[in-house]
Write a protein that holds these residues in place. Structure first.
Motif, PDB file in Angstrom:
ATOM      1  N   LEU A  11     -44.966 110.717 144.305  1.00 56.22           N
ATOM      2  CA  LEU A  11     -46.375 110.869 144.674  1.00 56.22           C
ATOM      3  C   LEU A  11     -46.748 109.727 145.603  1.00 56.22           C
ATOM      4  O   LEU A  11     -46.341 108.588 145.393  1.00 56.22           O
ATOM      5  N   LYS A  12     -47.528 110.058 146.619  1.00 54.24           N
ATOM      6  CA  LYS A  12     -47.858 109.059 147.631  1.00 54.24           C
ATOM      7  C   LYS A  12     -49.356 108.827 147.705  1.00 54.24           C
ATOM      8  O   LYS A  12     -50.146 109.708 147.339  1.00 54.24           O
ATOM      9  N   PRO A  13     -49.781 107.657 148.210  1.00 51.83           N
ATOM     10  CA  PRO A  13     -51.212 107.389 148.341  1.00 51.83           C
ATOM     11  C   PRO A  13     -51.896 108.498 149.149  1.00 51.83           C
ATOM     12  O   PRO A  13     -51.383 108.920 150.182  1.00 51.83           O
ATOM     13  N   GLY A  14     -53.040 108.949 148.643  1.00 50.99           N
ATOM     14  CA  GLY A  14     -53.763 110.008 149.324  1.00 50.99           C
ATOM     15  C   GLY A  14     -53.338 111.405 148.914  1.00 50.99           C
ATOM     16  O   GLY A  14     -53.942 112.382 149.358  1.00 50.99           O
ATOM     17  N   ASP A  15     -52.304 111.526 148.078  1.00 56.74           N
ATOM     18  CA  ASP A  15     -51.954 112.847 147.539  1.00 56.74           C
ATOM     19  C   ASP A  15     -53.036 113.306 146.558  1.00 56.74           C
ATOM     20  O   ASP A  15     -53.727 112.492 145.942  1.00 56.74           O
ATOM     21  N   VAL A  16     -53.130 114.620 146.416  1.00 58.58           N
ATOM     22  CA  VAL A  16     -54.204 115.241 145.631  1.00 58.58           C
ATOM     23  C   VAL A  16     -53.606 116.066 144.500  1.00 58.58           C
ATOM     24  O   VAL A  16     -52.595 116.734 144.693  1.00 58.58           O
ATOM     25  N   ILE A  17     -54.245 115.998 143.330  1.00 53.63           N
ATOM     26  CA  ILE A  17     -53.828 116.849 142.206  1.00 53.63           C
ATOM     27  C   ILE A  17     -55.047 117.601 141.657  1.00 53.63           C
ATOM     28  O   ILE A  17     -55.977 116.981 141.132  1.00 53.63           O
ATOM     29  N   PHE A  18     -55.046 118.925 141.800  1.00 56.75           N
ATOM     30  CA  PHE A  18     -56.024 119.780 141.104  1.00 56.75           C
ATOM     31  C   PHE A  18     -55.513 119.934 139.672  1.00 56.75           C
ATOM     32  O   PHE A  18     -54.357 120.318 139.469  1.00 56.75           O
ATOM     33  N   THR A  19     -56.362 119.640 138.686  1.00 60.26           N
ATOM     34  CA  THR A  19     -55.845 119.477 137.322  1.00 60.26           C
ATOM     35  C   THR A  19     -56.031 120.690 136.411  1.00 60.26           C
ATOM     36  O   THR A  19     -55.800 120.592 135.209  1.00 60.26           O
ATOM     37  N   GLY A  20     -56.418 121.832 136.969  1.00 60.08           N
ATOM     38  CA  GLY A  20     -56.544 123.041 136.152  1.00 60.08           C
ATOM     39  C   GLY A  20     -57.993 123.348 135.810  1.00 60.08           C
ATOM     40  O   GLY A  20     -58.866 122.501 135.931  1.00 60.08           O
ATOM     41  N   THR A  21     -58.215 124.591 135.396  1.00 59.72           N
ATOM     42  CA  THR A  21     -59.588 125.036 135.158  1.00 59.72           C
ATOM     43  C   THR A  21     -59.788 125.490 133.720  1.00 59.72           C
ATOM     44  O   THR A  21     -58.861 126.020 133.100  1.00 59.72           O
ATOM     45  N   PRO A  22     -60.985 125.282 133.177  1.00 67.10           N
ATOM     46  CA  PRO A  22     -61.283 125.785 131.825  1.00 67.10           C
ATOM     47  C   PRO A  22     -61.613 127.275 131.848  1.00 67.10           C
ATOM     48  O   PRO A  22     -61.572 127.922 132.897  1.00 67.10           O
ATOM     49  N   ALA A  23     -61.969 127.829 130.694  1.00 63.19           N
ATOM     50  CA  ALA A  23     -62.306 129.251 130.573  1.00 63.19           C
ATOM     51  C   ALA A  23     -63.557 129.595 131.374  1.00 63.19           C
ATOM     52  O   ALA A  23     -64.324 128.718 131.767  1.00 63.19           O
TER      53      ALA A  23
END
Ligand code: ZN
Length: 281
Positions: free
Chosen positions: A233-245
């Motif tokens: 993982l590099k600086p400025g990388d993005v992680i969408f962490t999932g969605t609830p119901a």
């Protein structure tokens, strides 16, 4: 610390004002917000001392994504128990579901997005932005590698995503404008508990998703540990962490986005983004 991308320039929020970082630092830092994640430790030290010089009023309409050009965009699927259940899928316990949203799908926090043909749905998500290189990081070190958090929508065209013979998450979630983010990047130290934030979205004023990030199956530190076990993982990388119901596709009848709709997505301690939708031309 809260930073914004206003009219293409890196800004440091001071109340309702935006300090232009390139001007206030006399060029020590450039106007390029994506570049600042590579100098995150140095920038944070500077920001603590920054005065109100070169401050301008915040103009929402001129805000763009606080991470406009990440090298990598990761997204986690089925990361809330209630969402895995509504999707009718097994709850992941050992194997984390990972896909990408191609970076050309990124847009700002108050964007208008064209609806492609098909079944377009919403997914409110906490978005993590990296501030350090991370490879083989354990959960205890993971938050130290995070620059901050922002609000995101993992917009998804379900027909493309789920069409046989194999699901195509990357394609169904990467139409132009399908990754709105913002309004600001908020550093992790601003939160009393960055793992327990209220998250939700409302469609035309009606609440659709309401949850808390502490209900994630794989919390942020665990996501970073598992991704970095394989990928650097590099600086400025993005992680969408999932969605609830509460997504539209799992409702009876289904709720799909249509021209004229307005979607407001909010996370406690960060703020809200507002996405408007129009038909194809
Ligand atoms: Zn998602």
């Amino acid at each position: 610390m809260r930073i914004v991308n206003m009219a293409g320039r890196l800004g440091l929020l001071a109340g309702d004002a935006v300090i232009d970082v390139a001007e206030a630092s006399n060029g020590l830092f450039s106007m390029d917000i994506q570049a600042v994640y590579h100098r995150w430790t140095e920038f944070r030290a500077w920001a603590v001392e920054a005065g109100g010089a070169a401050a301008k009023p915040l103009e929402e309409a001129r805000l763009d994504s606080p991470v406009p050009q990440p090298g990598q965009v990761f997204a986690i699927g089925l990361n809330y128990l209630d969402h895995a259940e509504e999707a009718g899928l097994d709850v992941p316990t050992d194997s984390m579901v990972v896909f990408t949203k191609f970076s050309s799908s990124i847009t700002g926090p108050f964007a208008e997005v064209e609806l492609p043909p098909g079944s377009v749905d919403f997914e409110a998500e906490l978005v993590v932005v990296m501030g350090k290189h991370a490879h083989r990081i354990d959960t205890g070190q993971a938050w130290d590698c995070v620059a901050g958090l922002t609000v995101g929508q993992d917009l998804s065209e379900r027909d493309t995503q789920l069409r046989p013979p194999t699901p195509q998450f990357n394609m169904g979630k990467s139409f132009p404008g399908f990754a709105p983010m913002g309004p600001a990047l908020v550093s992790a130290d601003e939160f009393k508990d960055p793992d327990a934030l209220a998250i939700g979205c409302a469609l035309n004023g009606t609440p659709m998703q309401q949850s808390r990030t502490k209900l994630m199956i794989f919390p942020v530190a665990e996501i970073i540990a598992r991704l970095s076990a394989i990928v650097t993982l590099k600086p400025g990388d993005v992680i969408f962490t999932g969605t609830p119901a509460g997504i539209g596709f799992a409702r009876e009848p289904k709720v799909l986005l249509k021209p004229g709709d307005e979607l407001v997505t909010s996370i406690e301690g960060i703020g809200s983004i507002r996405t408007r939708f129009r038909g194809g031309s």
